[in-house]
Design a protein around this motif. Structure first.
Motif, PDB file in Angstrom:
ATOM      1  N   ILE A  74       0.857  -1.180   0.000  1.00  0.00           N
ATOM      2  CA  ILE A  74       0.000   0.000   0.000  1.00  0.00           C
ATOM      3  C   ILE A  74       0.899   1.238   0.000  1.00  0.00           C
ATOM      4  N   THR A  75       0.691   2.111  -0.978  1.00  0.00           N
ATOM      5  CA  THR A  75       1.505   3.329  -1.085  1.00  0.00           C
ATOM      6  C   THR A  75       0.612   4.536  -1.303  1.00  0.00           C
ATOM      7  N   LYS A  97       4.284   7.969  -3.689  1.00  0.00           N
ATOM      8  CA  LYS A  97       4.592   6.544  -3.826  1.00  0.00           C
ATOM      9  C   LYS A  97       5.316   5.977  -2.605  1.00  0.00           C
ATOM     10  N   GLN A  98       5.187   6.662  -1.468  1.00  0.00           N
ATOM     11  CA  GLN A  98       5.813   6.182  -0.243  1.00  0.00           C
ATOM     12  C   GLN A  98       4.928   5.118   0.408  1.00  0.00           C
ATOM     13  N   ASP A 119      -1.042  -4.699  -5.426  1.00  0.00           N
ATOM     14  CA  ASP A 119      -0.515  -3.427  -4.927  1.00  0.00           C
ATOM     15  C   ASP A 119      -1.566  -2.342  -5.121  1.00  0.00           C
ATOM     16  N   ILE A 120      -1.753  -1.492  -4.110  1.00  0.00           N
ATOM     17  CA  ILE A 120      -2.831  -0.501  -4.145  1.00  0.00           C
ATOM     18  C   ILE A 120      -2.277   0.867  -3.751  1.00  0.00           C
ATOM     19  N   SER A 121      -2.679   1.902  -4.513  1.00  0.00           N
ATOM     20  CA  SER A 121      -2.293   3.276  -4.205  1.00  0.00           C
ATOM     21  C   SER A 121      -3.506   4.012  -3.641  1.00  0.00           C
ATOM     22  N   LEU A 122      -3.281   4.815  -2.593  1.00  0.00           N
ATOM     23  CA  LEU A 122      -4.345   5.571  -1.958  1.00  0.00           C
ATOM     24  C   LEU A 122      -4.235   7.046  -2.318  1.00  0.00           C
ATOM     25  N   LYS A 123      -5.378   7.661  -2.579  1.00  0.00           N
ATOM     26  CA  LYS A 123      -5.417   9.083  -2.887  1.00  0.00           C
ATOM     27  C   LYS A 123      -5.641   9.903  -1.624  1.00  0.00           C
ATOM     28  N   ASP A 124      -5.028  11.076  -1.570  1.00  0.00           N
ATOM     29  CA  ASP A 124      -5.237  11.977  -0.444  1.00  0.00           C
ATOM     30  C   ASP A 124      -6.700  12.370  -0.362  1.00  0.00           C
TER      31      ASP A 124
END
Length: 639
Positions: free
Chosen positions: A34-35, A40-41, A97-102
């Motif tokens: 999860i980043t 991408k951290q 793998d999953i990216s989270l939006k602010d």
């Protein structure tokens, strides 16, 4: 003909392969990272859960996670404070793998905090807001259990018993005297969510640190969970909603235990290793005899004999005799189950749960109301356990001349249940792996089998225990609510007074049977009945002030609070009942001396003064101050 046989074999092999594929695909392990979407951290501490279940985990320091999902149709839900919630179908992937939006769109949302409400952007403490829609999507009779995986930093564990509440930890385990959070339901402070119907909940906020929770004083040392229930909308008209669900609970895999022969071999190994051998150099056991290897008997018990083999006159079925009034005079015959009794399968089974929820909301120009009715029925995976609950909630509010608001929040619930017992040496779950697999569930006459034969230990027959306990009951009645009034004074002041509390009543009855099949039997039957009651009231008065001038904003309040609680309990027990008929189970029908006990819960009172002020400048600089003084009756006046 050969070609037909070949075709049939091919079809059977294909079916077996298909079945194996389906079986294998029922569960799978998914891993991933999860980043953040921008930098991408890796995100540490993000909650990854399986939608519609209580299965959840958290990411570690490098943002990775591992979770087991029921199948390819599962959906992962990823949440973390400050980021948008993401739902991702698993499909055929094992690495996801999953990216989270602010999250920027919810900063202006208003949430309930201590005695007031604030916009998220103005909160200086640590507050988590639970998405109630996601919470109620998980079938459960306990709102506390439904919190699992819904708020970062909140740990929820439960026993799995029907209707059993959960252990909720907001700051871990930091106290020897208790680690439960304080619950506030519509302004009424209580020790748990109890019998609340989660379908009636409008919002849940978790106050996790001292900055946000200290307004509630000494009782907030383990955090605070604030629950606001639903109300109608002004001018919203009348709406009726009905929803229900039906599901089946899995009993789980169970225990991987030894077979009777493997258990006997282990006994032989233990005897050899401890030096317990006969002059012939071999171990000796009441059931397995003596020799190089243990030999399983055909009968564990035949009268006063044990380790009996077929052909022995002692195992003649015509000699069987059971005298439940005097088990020592009985002649029991227990045939050994050489294939092994799967006690887990005997005690546990998949069971249904169902819920029916009806709500009516309405609102006019100066009034609004909410009425909720719920019936919940859950059968336990442990045989004969269950939980039934009936809940009624009524909330209403009326506006007088646009400045005065009066209202009430009221809930009444009744629940009926039977749960697993508590014995000095375990319960039905531990007994299902303690009792030996060679022991049969029933003897040759259909009565309960057990470990009465020598060399088998003292574990009870868990099936017998559950069947005998099927008529035991616990009944709970709970009333919780408050009435309140608010008055807008001048332009920026609001005065509010609220009086509420809770009343809890419980009664239970338990019947213990004589037993005959165990190594240690109950020589007499007994009946026990008890009741308890608890009540508390809380009176809160407060004055709030809100003002915005230029880029400055002030939100302040001050108030007083008085709380008192008290309760009593009583129980009685009697022995020696001549008949086990449920219709004759009463304290007056036993022949033994009646034992009584009980007492009051110490009456306690608390009076508090509190004040809080929040200041914001240009929505960039925030300051907050809280003060509270608690006075308690458990301390002397000098304190």
């Amino acid at each position: 003909m050969p070609s037909t046989l070949t075709a049939v074999r091919s079809w059977l092999i294909a079916c077996l392969l298909l079945f194996s594929t389906i079986t294998f695909a029922q569960q799978k392990t998914v891993t991933g990272k999860i980043t953040g979407d921008k930098d991408k951290q890796p995100i540490f501490g993000a909650t990854v859960s399986v939608k519609g279940t209580n299965t959840a985990t958290q990411t570690n320091a490098d943002g990775t996670y591992t979770i087991t999902v029921p199948g390819s149709n599962s959906v992962l839900v990823v949440t973390f404070v400050g980021f948008e919630t993401v739902e991702m179908p698993v499909g055929s992937k094992s690495v996801l793998d999953i990216s989270l939006k602010d999250r920027t769109t919810t900063l202006t949302d208003v949430v309930v905090t201590g005695y007031s409400s604030q916009a998220k952007k103005d909160i200086t403490g640590s507050v988590s807001v639970v998405k109630v829609a996601d919470m109620v999507a998980v079938p459960s009779g306990s709102a506390e259990q439904q919190l699992q995986g819904r708020a970062a930093g909140v740990t929820v564990t439960g026993s799995g018993q029907p209707g059993e509440g959960a252990s909720v930890r907001i700051r871990g385990f930091g106290s020897l005297s208790g680690n439960n959070p304080l619950y506030v339901i519509d302004g009424v402070q209580t020790d748990n969510l109890g019998e609340i119907n989660s379908n009636d909940i409008e919002s849940i906020q978790v106050l996790k640190d001292a900055a946000s929770a200290s307004i509630y004083g000494s009782k907030a040392s383990n955090g605070v969970i604030i629950v606001t229930t639903k109300k109608g909308k002004l001018g919203g008209g009348v709406k009726v909603n009905y929803d229900s669900y039906y599901g089946v609970q899995s009993r789980g895999k169970g225990f991987d235990l030894l077979t009777p022969q493997e258990n006997a071999n282990l006994t032989w190994l233990a005897l050899r290793n401890s030096g317990q051998i006969e002059p012939n150099g071999n171990p000796q056991h009441p059931q397995y005899g003596t020799g190089v290897n243990p030999v399983l008997p055909d009968y564990l018990l035949a009268g006063s004999l044990y380790g009996v083999f077929e052909g022995n006159p002692a195992a003649d079925p015509t000699k069987y005799f059971l005298n439940q009034d005097d088990p020592n005079s009985s002649y029991l015959i227990h045939r050994a189950n050489k294939a092994g009794t799967n006690w887990y399968n005997e005690v546990f089974s998949a069971q249904p749960l169902t819920s029916h929820n009806l709500s009516v909301t309405g609102g006019g120009a100066a009034s609004r109301f909410y009425l909720g009715l719920n019936y919940f029925d859950q059968k336990g995976t442990v045989m004969t356990t269950f939980y039934k609950r009936y809940t009624v909630r009524a909330n209403s509010e009326f506006t007088v001349k646009n400045r005065i608001r009066i209202g009430e929040n009221f809930q009444m619930s009744y629940s009926n249940n039977i749960r697993i017992g508590n014995q000095s040496e375990g319960n039905e779950i531990s007994l299902s792996y303690r009792i030996q697999p060679i022991v049969p569930v029933y003897d040759i006459a259909g009565n309960f089998g057990g470990q009465k034969g020598a060399g088998l230990g003292n574990a009870l027959n868990p099936v017998a225990y559950r069947i005998r306990a099927k008529d035991n009951r616990s009944n709970d009645y709970k009333f919780l609510g408050n009435v309140y009034a608010e008055v807008d004074l001048f332009k920026h002041f609001t005065a509010r007074t609220s009086f509420g509390g809770e009343q809890y009543l419980n009664n239970y009855y338990y019947y213990g049977f004589k037993s005959y099949e165990n190594a240690e039997n109950n020589s007499t039957n007994e009946y026990q009945e008890g009741s308890s009651m608890f009540r508390s009231w809380i009176l809160t008065n407060q004055l709030s002030y809100k003002q915005t001038f230029g880029e400055h904003s002030i939100n302040a309040l001050a108030g007083t609070e008085a709380i008192e609680d008290w309760g009593r309990s009583i129980f009685a027990k009697r022995l020696g009942y001549f008949v086990d008929d449920p219709n004759y189970r009463a304290l007056a029908t036993g022949s033994g001396v009646q034992t009584n006990d009980g007492g009051p819960y110490a009456q306690r009172a608390r009076f508090s003064l509190f004040a809080k002020a929040d200041y914001a400048y240009a929505d960039k600089f925030l300051a907050s101050a809280t003060v509270r003084r608690d006075g308690s009756s458990v301390f002397g006046e000098e304190f």
